[in-house]
Design an enzyme around this catalytic site. Structure first.
Site, PDB file in Angstrom:
ATOM      1  NE  ARG A  42      41.142  41.220  49.288  1.00 27.36           N
ATOM      2  CZ  ARG A  42      41.828  42.117  49.239  1.00 27.36           C
ATOM      3  NH1 ARG A  42      43.083  42.092  49.051  1.00 27.36           N
ATOM      4  NH2 ARG A  42      41.579  43.397  49.348  1.00 27.36           N
ATOM      5  CE  LYS A  43      37.994  41.391  42.695  1.00 26.44           C
ATOM      6  NZ  LYS A  43      39.534  40.772  43.062  1.00 26.44           N
ATOM      7  CG  LEU A  44      31.164  39.899  48.132  1.00 27.58           C
ATOM      8  CD1 LEU A  44      31.942  40.990  47.846  1.00 27.58           C
ATOM      9  CD2 LEU A  44      29.663  40.121  48.421  1.00 27.58           C
ATOM     10  CG  HIS A  63      41.306  36.968  43.386  1.00 29.15           C
ATOM     11  ND1 HIS A  63      41.626  37.374  44.442  1.00 29.15           N
ATOM     12  CD2 HIS A  63      42.644  36.371  42.685  1.00 29.15           C
ATOM     13  CE1 HIS A  63      42.922  36.873  44.841  1.00 29.15           C
ATOM     14  NE2 HIS A  63      43.526  36.560  43.966  1.00 29.15           N
TER      15      HIS A  63
END
Length: 376
Positions: free
Chosen positions: A181-183, A179
């Site tokens: 929001r992930k790295l 997603h």
């Protein structure tokens, strides 16, 4: 004054070119780039097998199906996690049983899990919350003698390290999220990693409606009779596209730099906040290192209500976020907790997440800390 967001994905021209090349190839569904991404991700994590899917939620779903979970079974999960962790258990007809967490890391421990184990417990989902690696070894030591499976929810943990090994490397089954929001992001997307080749082959069939021969393999066939697939069990539509995988391959190459930068920024926050506030940031365990997917802070007892703090920071152009949710306080699971969860309820109500992304500047960090201190 520009607003400082909580997260900006590190995407650029290289990802754009990779996605465009996938489009120009004429193959945009699950195909050769997905297979390449799976091989590269498995190598990066240090596991034999990786199965790309449409999200971490579908990764958890497949992991639970692969582990044989179903109606009548109980699965211990942290309430302090995105609701998808509990939802995936519900999807297979099992019952999520909510456990409390360690106050420093936000993760399950054997001490929080053990009191909830019953004769119906079939699995534990151990979450690497916010990228902080859970002590998987300790939970497996508790669970395995009882015949209980342990699944690692590594949604936030790509690039985190536990005892010198990547998060997910030692789990029988682990689920990752891509997603934004992930790295590492593919827009939406996820991955299941596992140690067993037969299980990986089954998960690949299950993600594609239970099809015995994938669509990509059928279309790649040359000459001779047409390949006729069969459907031997009920499957799902959990596929990743080649466009997503093309982006993921570029992102995977950036992952070490992403982790190094976020760790540098987290250290910068600790210095700027000062000893008292820095001591209230999420802690790294002695056995591992975090990728700092999220950096959360527990507000002091004397601080205003968190909503007031967030509003005051927003007025200064800083988009902080509330801390991690507690699933047992949401409508679908209201009243489902079998025991008090005091740490979970403290962390979900009194923590906030600070902006952290690759391009965050020193000046922006100073603005964030000034806004936080002013709000307090």
């Amino acid at each position: 004054m520009s607003t400082i967001p909580v997260m900006i994905p590190w995407l650029g021209e290289e990802e754009a070119r990779a996605a465009a090349e996938a489009v120009r190839s004429g193959w945009v569904a699950q195909g050769p780039r997905v297979a390449e991404f799976e091989r590269a991700f498995a190598a990066a994590v240090g596991v034999p097998h990786a199965v790309a899917v449409s999200s971490c939620t579908t990764a958890l779903h497949l992991a639970l199906v692969g582990a044989g979970l179903g109606p009548g079974d109980e699965v211990v999960v942290p309430s302090l996690s995105f609701i998808a962790t509990a939802n995936a258990v519900t999807y297979v007809g099992a019952t999520p049983v909510f456990a409390d967490v360690d106050p420093a890391t936000g993760n399950l421990t054997p001490e929080t899990v053990a009191p909830l184990l019953t004769g119906r417990t079939r699995a534990v989902i151990a979450v690497d919350q916010g990228g902080v690696p859970v002590d998987l070894d300790a939970i497996e030591e508790l669970a395995r003698p009882r015949g209980i499976a342990v699944i690692e929810d590594a949604a936030c943990a790509a690039g985190s390290v536990r005892r010198g090994r990547p998060a997910g490397a030692d789990a029988d089954l682990a689920a990752f999220s891509f997603h934004p929001r992930k790295l590492l992001t593919t827009g939406e997307g996820g991955m299941v990693t596992c140690q067993d080749g037969e299980l990986a082959a089954r998960l690949r069939r299950l993600r594609e409606h239970g099809m015995s021969v994938s669509a990509a393999d059928r279309h790649a066939g040359t000459g001779g009779a047409a390949v006729l697939e069969t459907y031997d069990e009920i499957g799902f539509n959990h596929r990743m596209t080649d466009v997503q995988a093309a982006i993921g391959l570029v992102q995977l190459g950036k992952l070490p730099a992403m982790v190094a930068r976020r760790r540098e920024l987290a250290a910068g926050y600790r210095e700027l906040l000062g000893a008292e506030l820095a001591g209230r940031l999420v802690a790294e365990p002695t056995y591992g290192t975090s990728n700092f997917q999220s950096l959360w802070l527990l507000l002091p007892d004397e601080a205003p209500d968190r909503g007031q703090v967030l509003a005051a920071m927003a007025a200064e152009g800083v988009s902080a976020r509330r801390g991690i949710m507690a699933a047992h306080l949401e409508a679908p699971y209201k009243g489902a907790a079998r025991a008090p969860l005091p740490v979970t309820e403290l962390l979900t109500s009194r923590t906030l997440i600070l902006p952290l992304f690759h391009s965050l500047t020193a000046e922006q960090q100073e603005r964030v800390v000034a806004a936080l201190k002013g709000a307090l």
